[in-house]
Motif scaffolding. Structure first.
Motif, PDB file in Angstrom:
ATOM      1  N   ASP A   1       0.827  -1.213   0.000  1.00  0.00           N
ATOM      2  CA  ASP A   1       0.000   0.000   0.000  1.00  0.00           C
ATOM      3  C   ASP A   1       0.860   1.262   0.000  1.00  0.00           C
ATOM      4  O   ASP A   1       1.944   1.304   0.577  1.00  0.00           O
ATOM      5  CB  ASP A   1      -0.908   0.036   1.240  1.00  0.00           C
ATOM      6  CG  ASP A   1      -2.138  -0.850   1.085  1.00  0.00           C
ATOM      7  OD1 ASP A   1      -2.289  -1.502   0.023  1.00  0.00           O
ATOM      8  OD2 ASP A   1      -2.939  -0.894   2.038  1.00  0.00           O
ATOM      9  N   ARG A   2       0.294   2.283  -0.626  1.00  0.00           N
ATOM     10  CA  ARG A   2       0.938   3.600  -0.698  1.00  0.00           C
ATOM     11  C   ARG A   2       0.512   4.407   0.533  1.00  0.00           C
ATOM     12  O   ARG A   2      -0.685   4.538   0.794  1.00  0.00           O
ATOM     13  CB  ARG A   2       0.433   4.265  -1.979  1.00  0.00           C
ATOM     14  CG  ARG A   2       1.019   5.569  -2.368  1.00  0.00           C
ATOM     15  CD  ARG A   2       0.250   6.189  -3.545  1.00  0.00           C
ATOM     16  NE  ARG A   2       0.679   5.729  -4.857  1.00  0.00           N
ATOM     17  CZ  ARG A   2       0.001   4.916  -5.638  1.00  0.00           C
ATOM     18  NH1 ARG A   2      -1.144   4.414  -5.253  1.00  0.00           N
ATOM     19  NH2 ARG A   2       0.452   4.582  -6.838  1.00  0.00           N
ATOM     20  N   VAL A   3       1.495   4.923   1.261  1.00  0.00           N
ATOM     21  CA  VAL A   3       1.212   5.650   2.505  1.00  0.00           C
ATOM     22  C   VAL A   3       1.780   7.065   2.371  1.00  0.00           C
ATOM     23  O   VAL A   3       2.989   7.237   2.190  1.00  0.00           O
ATOM     24  CB  VAL A   3       1.862   4.937   3.712  1.00  0.00           C
ATOM     25  CG1 VAL A   3       1.582   5.704   5.007  1.00  0.00           C
ATOM     26  CG2 VAL A   3       1.355   3.495   3.829  1.00  0.00           C
ATOM     27  N   VAL A   4       0.900   8.062   2.436  1.00  0.00           N
ATOM     28  CA  VAL A   4       1.328   9.451   2.271  1.00  0.00           C
ATOM     29  C   VAL A   4       1.344  10.132   3.639  1.00  0.00           C
ATOM     30  O   VAL A   4       0.334  10.173   4.340  1.00  0.00           O
ATOM     31  CB  VAL A   4       0.390  10.204   1.296  1.00  0.00           C
ATOM     32  CG1 VAL A   4       0.816  11.663   1.175  1.00  0.00           C
ATOM     33  CG2 VAL A   4       0.400   9.528  -0.069  1.00  0.00           C
ATOM     34  N   MET A   5       2.522  10.625   4.020  1.00  0.00           N
ATOM     35  CA  MET A   5       2.670  11.373   5.279  1.00  0.00           C
ATOM     36  C   MET A   5       2.522  12.850   4.945  1.00  0.00           C
ATOM     37  O   MET A   5       3.384  13.423   4.271  1.00  0.00           O
ATOM     38  CB  MET A   5       4.073  11.160   5.870  1.00  0.00           C
ATOM     39  CG  MET A   5       4.438   9.725   6.147  1.00  0.00           C
ATOM     40  SD  MET A   5       6.161   9.637   6.715  1.00  0.00           S
ATOM     41  CE  MET A   5       7.060   9.885   5.180  1.00  0.00           C
ATOM     42  N   TRP A   6       1.457  13.462   5.441  1.00  0.00           N
ATOM     43  CA  TRP A   6       1.209  14.873   5.114  1.00  0.00           C
ATOM     44  C   TRP A   6       1.884  15.760   6.152  1.00  0.00           C
ATOM     45  O   TRP A   6       1.289  16.134   7.156  1.00  0.00           O
ATOM     46  CB  TRP A   6      -0.295  15.132   5.042  1.00  0.00           C
ATOM     47  CG  TRP A   6      -0.947  14.479   3.857  1.00  0.00           C
ATOM     48  CD1 TRP A   6      -1.710  13.345   3.852  1.00  0.00           C
ATOM     49  CD2 TRP A   6      -0.898  14.925   2.487  1.00  0.00           C
ATOM     50  NE1 TRP A   6      -2.135  13.059   2.560  1.00  0.00           N
ATOM     51  CE2 TRP A   6      -1.650  14.006   1.711  1.00  0.00           C
ATOM     52  CE3 TRP A   6      -0.279  16.007   1.836  1.00  0.00           C
ATOM     53  CZ2 TRP A   6      -1.811  14.141   0.330  1.00  0.00           C
ATOM     54  CZ3 TRP A   6      -0.443  16.133   0.456  1.00  0.00           C
ATOM     55  CH2 TRP A   6      -1.203  15.221  -0.280  1.00  0.00           C
ATOM     56  N   TYR A   7       3.139  16.109   5.875  1.00  0.00           N
ATOM     57  CA  TYR A   7       3.882  16.991   6.782  1.00  0.00           C
ATOM     58  C   TYR A   7       3.118  18.297   7.021  1.00  0.00           C
ATOM     59  O   TYR A   7       3.126  18.841   8.124  1.00  0.00           O
ATOM     60  CB  TYR A   7       5.256  17.335   6.195  1.00  0.00           C
ATOM     61  CG  TYR A   7       6.225  16.185   6.072  1.00  0.00           C
ATOM     62  CD1 TYR A   7       6.160  15.079   6.918  1.00  0.00           C
ATOM     63  CD2 TYR A   7       7.236  16.211   5.111  1.00  0.00           C
ATOM     64  CE1 TYR A   7       7.083  14.043   6.803  1.00  0.00           C
ATOM     65  CE2 TYR A   7       8.157  15.182   4.997  1.00  0.00           C
ATOM     66  CZ  TYR A   7       8.072  14.104   5.847  1.00  0.00           C
ATOM     67  OH  TYR A   7       8.986  13.081   5.731  1.00  0.00           O
ATOM     68  N   VAL A   8       2.495  18.793   5.957  1.00  0.00           N
ATOM     69  CA  VAL A   8       1.800  20.083   6.052  1.00  0.00           C
ATOM     70  C   VAL A   8       0.668  20.007   7.067  1.00  0.00           C
ATOM     71  O   VAL A   8       0.365  20.987   7.757  1.00  0.00           O
ATOM     72  CB  VAL A   8       1.301  20.533   4.652  1.00  0.00           C
ATOM     73  CG1 VAL A   8       0.266  19.570   4.084  1.00  0.00           C
ATOM     74  CG2 VAL A   8       0.731  21.936   4.694  1.00  0.00           C
ATOM     75  N   SER A   9       0.053  18.835   7.191  1.00  0.00           N
ATOM     76  CA  SER A   9      -1.025  18.651   8.169  1.00  0.00           C
ATOM     77  C   SER A   9      -0.459  18.431   9.570  1.00  0.00           C
ATOM     78  O   SER A   9      -0.928  19.031  10.542  1.00  0.00           O
ATOM     79  CB  SER A   9      -1.901  17.461   7.754  1.00  0.00           C
ATOM     80  OG  SER A   9      -2.801  17.120   8.776  1.00  0.00           O
TER      81      SER A   9
END
Lengths: 428, 106
Positions: free
Chosen positions: A335-343
């Motif tokens: 699975d693709r996991v996106v870490m939203w630093y901006v959030s």
């Protein structure tokens, strides 16, 4: 173009575009929220969506992303867990790499940020001496001279584009210095940086084939520099370092290109957008600029706060190597996991009053913008140095901050969180 | 509780009473000890609390985790006595420990 200064103080607590975005963000079914939607970024409307995800669905699955299904991780502490778990969350280009959009598998650009240990470690160490404390001390003198020349040549009493005249010019000069790149051609670096991250699904951007052709032009240019330097004694520039270091001197051409682009984008887009962001934040918070003028020792924490508040790379992506139970969800292998630093940087669970720009914030350095773990930004001290010099030179010159006289243009990207333009006027 | 002495790069020393279970990074940051940043807040994730442990105390400080070793691998000026201060928790057995902080974290 309007040339009247924007009166930020007269803005309501939430600008109208955000109030509208908030209504939509909370009206739609959670599963339909897609943080990769370019409209959210070009219009600066992602904030309320992230707020809802952090509160209601902190490990969030979106099945129909335009690059495929993906998880969004939006809380500071959860991002920290993923970022520091490189054994289970891979950065490998062959699994997709480090952006939500997979690296094209027929045009893999190997670069150390998109590698796992042990190869990552070896290549990172080949490059890191360029930003060693000793080298930074040497670069500081150069950066300051160049920043001074840039500020001294800005026009007074007329509107100009801060992005072009200050942010791009300063970061491009810096990058040209690091590469010992032919000076008159330096804007090629800006061009390659912009094209390397341009999303071909956005109208106006180059197609995949066009982008790849541009990247190969970059490789040809740099191959010429490599050939010159590999036959010369080792020097302190990045090309010479790569050509002479045993860890990198046998790189195949695409690997050379990959690492070049990493350094070009990493050393260019990010600092550029923090320079522009910093001016907009100070303009919108005149009390903070007054604080800085009254106490210039706050400059280092102000720089950290600018970098947190801007978050010039909105996300980094990982690929799960095994099934992981996380926050009540099951992330499957692959699975693709996106870490939203901006959030995460606006998560009230970890940052006090996160939506406020506060230059003397306690522990201002504790932000996510550089990432954490083994892939933490190798150039973070250089970035901070450049921003520190910019603000020292601004403080020296402008008792009144240059006026922001229009709305900033924003990059249509969920990865590079930045600006295309910012109309500014220095009071005559 | 443990008395921990931090010696800065310029030779200046400062001794803190650190409560059991509190990390040497946390105590240093809370008391403004120079030369320690602690950017990740104690998650062993940034290597900006790099210290050198006095030889007499190296064994008492315990063993590095794999992650600590990985992070130290990218820090500046690392030697055999290098540790991340956020991974060392105060306890009576560390009372009197001496650590040296670098000129700056990198």
């Amino acid at each position: 173009m309007a040339t009247r200064a924007i009166d930020f103080a007269a803005w309501p607590a939430e600008p109208p575009h955000l109030a509208a975005a908030r209504a939509r963000a909370y009206a739609m079914p959670l599963t339909e929220i897609d943080m990769l939607d370019t409209d959210l970024w070009v219009n600066d409307m992602h904030w309320p969506y992230f707020e809802r995800l952090r509160d209601e669905s902190p490990i969030h699955y979106h099945a129909n992303g335009r690059f495929g299904p993906y998880w969004s991780v939006t809380r500071f502490a959860d991002i920290m867990k993923v970022d520091t778990d490189h054994a289970r969350f891979s950065s490998d280009a062959h699994l997709g790499g480090i952006t939500a959009k997979d690296m094209d598998q027929d045009f893999i650009l190997p670069m150390f940020i998109a590698m796992d240990p042990p190869k990552h470690d070896v290549q990172r160490k080949a490059v890191s001496p360029i930003v060693s404390p000793g080298n930074l001390a040497h670069l500081e003198v150069l950066i300051r001279e160049r920043a001074q020349a840039i500020f001294d040549n800005l026009p007074a009493g007329e509107t100009f584009d801060w992005v072009d005249r200050v942010s791009i010019e300063l970061t491009t000069q810096m990058l040209a210095t690091l590469f010992d790149f032919p000076w008159d051609d330096r804007r090629l670096l800006t061009y390659w940086s912009d094209k390397a991250t341009a999303d071909e699904t956005v109208p106006g951007n180059p197609t995949k084939a066009e982008r790849e052709a541009i990247m190969l032009e970059c490789l040809m240019y740099f191959t010429k520099l490599w050939n010159e330097r590999v036959n010369a004694p080792p020097a302190g520039d990045l090309v010479s370092m790569l050509a002479h270091n045993p860890a990198t001197r046998d790189m195949v051409p695409m690997e050379y290109l990959g690492n070049l682009l990493l350094l070009i984008v990493g050393g260019n887009d990010t600092t550029r957008n923090s320079i522009t962001g910093g001016l907009t934040f100070m303009a919108a918070n005149p009390g903070e600029y007054a604080k800085l003028r009254a106490n210039p020792d706050l400059i280092e924490s102000a720089v950290s706060e600018i970098i947190r508040y801007q978050t010039p790379l909105a996300h980094m992506r990982r690929t799960a190597l095994v099934e992981v139970e996380f926050g009540g969800q099951t992330i499957r292998k692959g699975d693709r996991v996106v870490m939203w630093y901006v959030s995460g940087n606006r998560d009230p669970r970890s940052v006090d009053r996160p939506d406020e720009f506060i230059i003397d914030r306690p522990r201002a350095r504790q932000h996510l913008s550089f990432g954490f773990g083994i892939h933490r930004c190798v150039g973070n001290r250089l970035a901070e140095l450049q921003l520190k010099i910019v603000w020292q030179e601004i403080l020296k010159r402008y008792p009144r901050l240059p006026e922001v006289v229009g709305i900033p243009g924003r990059v249509p990207s969920a990865f590079v969180k930045g600006y295309t333009s910012l109309p500014v006027r220095i009071p005559a | 509780m443990a008395k921990i002495t931090y010696i800065a790069a310029d030779g200046g020393a400062c001794t803190l009473d650190v409560d059991d279970g509190v990390s040497l990074m946390e105590a240093a940051v809370a008391n403004g000890v120079p030369g320690i940043d602690g950017d990740c807040g104690g998650n062993c994730a940034c290597a900006t609390c790099h210290v050198h442990i006095d030889a007499r105390w190296l064994a008492a400080a315990g063993a590095k985790s794999e992650m600590e070793a990985a992070m130290l691998d990218f820090a500046e000026g690392v030697t055999a006595d290098s540790r991340l201060a956020c991974q060392i928790m105060a306890s009576a057995t560390l009372d009197g420990m001496v650590v040296r902080t670098p000129l700056s974290q990198h």
